[in-house]
Design a protein around this motif. Structure first.
Motif, short mmCIF file in Angstrom:
data_model
loop_
_atom_site.label_atom_id
_atom_site.label_comp_id
_atom_site.label_asym_id
_atom_site.label_seq_id
_atom_site.Cartn_x
_atom_site.Cartn_y
_atom_site.Cartn_z
N TYR A 60 -4.46 12.64 18.43
CA TYR A 60 -5.33 13.26 19.28
C TYR A 60 -4.56 14.24 20.18
CZ TYR A 60 -7.57 12.84 23.88
OH TYR A 60 -7.85 13.43 25.26
N ASP A 61 -3.22 13.83 20.79
CA ASP A 61 -2.42 14.66 21.59
C ASP A 61 -2.14 15.89 21.05
OD1 ASP A 61 -2.31 12.55 23.44
OD2 ASP A 61 -0.31 11.77 22.63
N ASN A 62 -2.31 15.98 19.76
CA ASN A 62 -1.78 17.38 19.05
C ASN A 62 -2.95 18.09 18.50
OD1 ASN A 62 1.09 17.58 19.26
ND2 ASN A 62 0.72 15.51 19.04
N SER A 63 -4.25 17.55 18.76
CA SER A 63 -5.53 18.30 18.00
C SER A 63 -6.02 19.28 18.66
CB SER A 63 -6.67 16.99 18.00
OG SER A 63 -6.34 16.25 17.02
N ILE A 64 -6.29 20.50 18.02
CA ILE A 64 -7.01 21.70 18.78
C ILE A 64 -8.46 21.83 18.40
CG2 ILE A 64 -4.75 22.72 19.22
CD1 ILE A 64 -5.06 24.35 16.81
N ASP A 65 -8.87 21.22 17.14
CA ASP A 65 -10.08 21.62 16.71
C ASP A 65 -11.04 20.32 16.97
OD1 ASP A 65 -8.08 22.41 13.86
OD2 ASP A 65 -9.29 24.02 15.38
N VAL A 66 -10.49 19.11 17.35
CA VAL A 66 -11.40 18.12 17.63
C VAL A 66 -11.09 17.65 19.08
CG1 VAL A 66 -12.24 15.57 17.21
CG2 VAL A 66 -11.58 17.36 15.26
N ALA A 67 -12.12 17.28 20.08
CA ALA A 67 -11.87 17.04 21.33
C ALA A 67 -12.59 15.68 21.76
CB ALA A 67 -12.18 18.26 22.37
N LEU A 68 -12.11 14.96 22.38
CA LEU A 68 -12.82 13.75 23.16
C LEU A 68 -13.24 14.03 24.57
CD1 LEU A 68 -10.58 10.97 21.94
CD2 LEU A 68 -12.38 12.05 20.82
N ASP A 69 -14.09 13.44 24.93
CA ASP A 69 -14.76 13.42 26.20
C ASP A 69 -14.97 12.31 26.92
OD1 ASP A 69 -17.13 15.70 27.94
OD2 ASP A 69 -17.24 13.62 28.20
N MET A 70 -14.10 12.23 27.98
CA MET A 70 -14.05 10.94 28.91
C MET A 70 -15.44 10.69 29.65
SD MET A 70 -11.70 9.20 28.14
CE MET A 70 -12.09 7.84 29.22
N ARG A 71 -16.08 11.69 30.20
CA ARG A 71 -17.50 11.61 31.04
C ARG A 71 -18.55 10.56 29.88
NH1 ARG A 71 -22.12 13.88 32.17
NH2 ARG A 71 -21.68 15.44 30.98
N HIS A 72 -18.59 11.19 28.63
CA HIS A 72 -19.38 10.45 27.84
C HIS A 72 -18.93 9.22 27.21
CE1 HIS A 72 -21.39 14.80 27.41
NE2 HIS A 72 -22.48 13.68 27.20
N THR A 73 -17.54 8.96 27.24
CA THR A 73 -17.11 7.80 26.75
C THR A 73 -17.32 6.83 27.80
OG1 THR A 73 -15.11 9.00 25.47
CG2 THR A 73 -14.73 6.70 26.18
N LYS A 74 -17.33 7.19 29.07
CA LYS A 74 -17.69 6.13 30.10
C LYS A 74 -18.91 5.60 30.18
CE LYS A 74 -14.07 7.57 33.39
NZ LYS A 74 -13.21 6.35 33.70
N LEU A 75 -19.80 6.78 29.83
CA LEU A 75 -21.21 6.49 29.69
C LEU A 75 -21.53 5.51 28.35
CD1 LEU A 75 -22.73 10.08 30.69
CD2 LEU A 75 -22.70 8.13 32.04
#
Ligand SMILES: Nc1nc2c(c(CN[C@H]3C=C[C@H](O)[C@@H]3O)cn2[C@@H]2O[C@H](COP(=O)(O)O)[C@@H](O)[C@H]2O)c(=O)[nH]1
Length: 365
Positions: free
Chosen positions: A41-56
Motif C-alpha cells: 500500500y505504501d508503495n502503490s501508485i496505481d491503486v489508492a485507498l480513500d479514508m473518507r469512504h472507508t469511514k462511511l
C-alpha cells in the motif's frame, strides 16, 4: 533477497524444524501478510485507498453486520456448507480450500462452467462446493487425501466426472486442480499420516503457525510474489482454510485458534470489486480501463499485486474504523471479509451496477 528476508526465512524454518530462533524459541509465529500488505500500500501508485469512504463504509458495515447478527455461525447457514462438526467437515474444508480459486469465465452466464446440484444451478465458488457435495452423494471419496494419490481410482476421467459441467465449458484450470490434489495427497501421506487432522494438530492451535506450515510444506499453498524487489506473502488459500475451520467449528475443536485475529482479508478477485463499489479503493485510469475492458492482468504483475495488497490493507483500515465506532464489536478481518464477499454476491444477483472484478488466471485465488 535482502538480509532481513533471509533471516526471516531461515528463522521460520529453524523455529519450525528445531524450535530455534531469536532469543525466545517459543516466539509466537507471524505470517507477515499484513506487514507485506502495508508495504505494498505504501508503495502503490496505481491503486489508492480513500479514508473518507472507508469511514462511511465502516458505519454501514457495522450496522448491517449487527442487524444480520453476522458471526462464525453464518458460515454453516450457507446451503452447501457442511454442518457436522467432525472430521468429514475438516476434510471437506481442506479439499474445498485446496481448490478454491479462479472460477471466473470469459463466457456468458448461460455458457460458463456450472454445476446443478439438488435442483439449483451453481457457478463461481459455489460450483466447487456443489461439485464436492455431489461427488460425495455419488459415493466418490473426493475429500479423502489418500484417494488423491490413487491414480487408478482417482483418475483424470473420475475427476472430469466429479467436476462435470451443465455446459460445454469445463471447470477453469482443471489440470491445475489435479496438480493441487496430487501434491496435497503426497505431502499429507509423507508428512502427516495422510491426515488433515494431524496437519491441523501440528499447527498447535496457532492460526499463523498453521498458515506458515501450509505455505512451507505445500507449494500449492505458497501464495507469494516479488513487489518492488521485496518478497511479499498473500497466502490467501492457506488463510481462508484456517478461517473456514474457525467459522465452521465455531472456534472449537479443529477450529480452535488462540491467535485467529492474525488472519487477514483473503486477497481474491471478488472483495476488491466490493471495495471499489464502496469507494474505499480506486484504480488509476489505465488500470481501471483494463479492468472495465475485461482484459486479463498477468499473475505477479505490479497491478495485480497492488490490488491484492491494498485490498488486505483496506480491510485492516475498515476493521480499525469499526472498532473506533464500537470498541467491543466482536468483529475481525475474517468476518468483515466474509460479509463483503457475501454482500458482493447479493449485489451481483440483484444486478447492482459494479465495476467488473479483475481477471488474473492463477491457482492462488
Ligand atoms: N475474500 C474472499 N474470497 C472468497 C470468499 C469465498 C466464499 N467464502 C464463503 C465462506 C464464508 C463466506 O461467508 C462465504 O460464503 C470465495 N472467495 C473467492 O472469491 C472468488 C470466487 O468468486 P465468485 O466467482 O464470484 O464465486 C475466488 O477467488 C474465491 O476463492 C470469501 O469469503 N472471501
Amino acid at each position: 533477497m535482502s538480509d532481513d528476508e533471509v533471516d526471516h526465512e531461515l528463522l521460520d524454518l529453524l523455529r519450525q524444524k528445531f524450535g530455534l530462533g531469536p532469543g525466545d524459541a517459543s516466539a509466537p509465529p507471524e505470517t507477515r501478510v499484513l506487514e507485506n500488505a502495508q508495504f505494498i500500500y505504501d508503495n502503490s501508485i496505481d491503486v489508492a485507498l480513500d479514508m473518507r469512504h472507508t469511514k462511511l463504509a465502516a458505519v454501514e458495515i457495522l450496522k448491517q453486520m449487527q442487524e444480520r447478527e453476522y458471526s462464525t455461525k453464518t458460515w454453516a447457514e450457507h446451503p452447501l456448507h457442511p454442518k457436522a462438526k467432525d472430521e468429514s467437515t475438516l476434510n471437506f474444508i481442506f479439499t474445498m480450500d485446496l481448490l478454491n480459486f479462479s472460477f471466473w469465465s470469459e463466457k456468458s452466464e448461460e455458457e460458463r462452467f456450472a454445476v446443478c446440484y439438488r435442483g439449483t444451478r451453481w457457478t463461481g465458488y459455489w460450483s466447487l462446493v456443489a461439485a464436492l457435495q455431489r461427488a460425495l452423494d455419488e459415493g466418490i471419496p473426493i475429500t479423502t487425501p489418500s484417494f488423491w494419490t490413487d491414480e487408478e481410482g482417482c483418475s483424470e476421467d473420475v475427476l472430469k466426472n466429479v467436476f462435470r459441467s451443465e455446459t460445454e465449458e469445463e471447470i477453469p484450470m482443471f489440470q491445475g486442480r489435479i496438480d493441487c490434489l496430487r501434491e496435497a495427497g503426497q505431502v499429507l501421506d509423507m508428512e502427516f499420516d495422510s491426515s488433515v487432522g494431524v496437519l491441523v494438530e501440528d499447527g498447535k492451535k496457532s492460526a499463523a503457525g498453521l498458515v506458515n506450515l501450509l505455505a512451507e510444506r505445500f507449494t500449492c499453498f505458497r501464495d507469494e510474489a516479488i513487489f518492488d524487489g521485496k518478497k511479499v506473502r498473500f497466502l490467501k488459500r492457506a488463510q481462508i482454510f484456517v478461517a473456514d475451520l474457525w467459522a465452521a467449528f465455531d472456534g472449537e475443536g479443529y477450529g480452535e485458534f488462540d491467535d485467529i485475529d492474525k488472519i487477514t482479508m483473503f486477497a481474491d478477485y471478488r472483495v476488491p470489486q466490493m471495495l471499489h463499489s464502496l469507494g474505499c479503493m480506486s484504480y488509476c485510469p489505465p488500470l481501471e480501463g483494463r479492468i472495465r475492458r475485461l482484459q486479463t492482468i498477468e499473475p505477479a504483475h505490479s497491478w495485480e499485486l497492488q490490488i491484492r495488497g491494498c485490498s488486505i490493507w483496506a480491510i485492516e483500515l475498515l476493521r480499525r474504523e469499526i472498532l473506533k465506532l464500537q470498541s467491543d464489536a466482536n468483529i475481525n478481518a475474517i468476518l468483515i471479509d466474509f460479509f463483503l464477499y457475501d454482500l458482493a454476491k447479493e449485489r451481483e444477483r440483484a444486478k447492482v451496477e459494479a465495476i467488473p472484478h479483475h481477471r488474473t488466471r492463477s491457482i492462488w485465488y
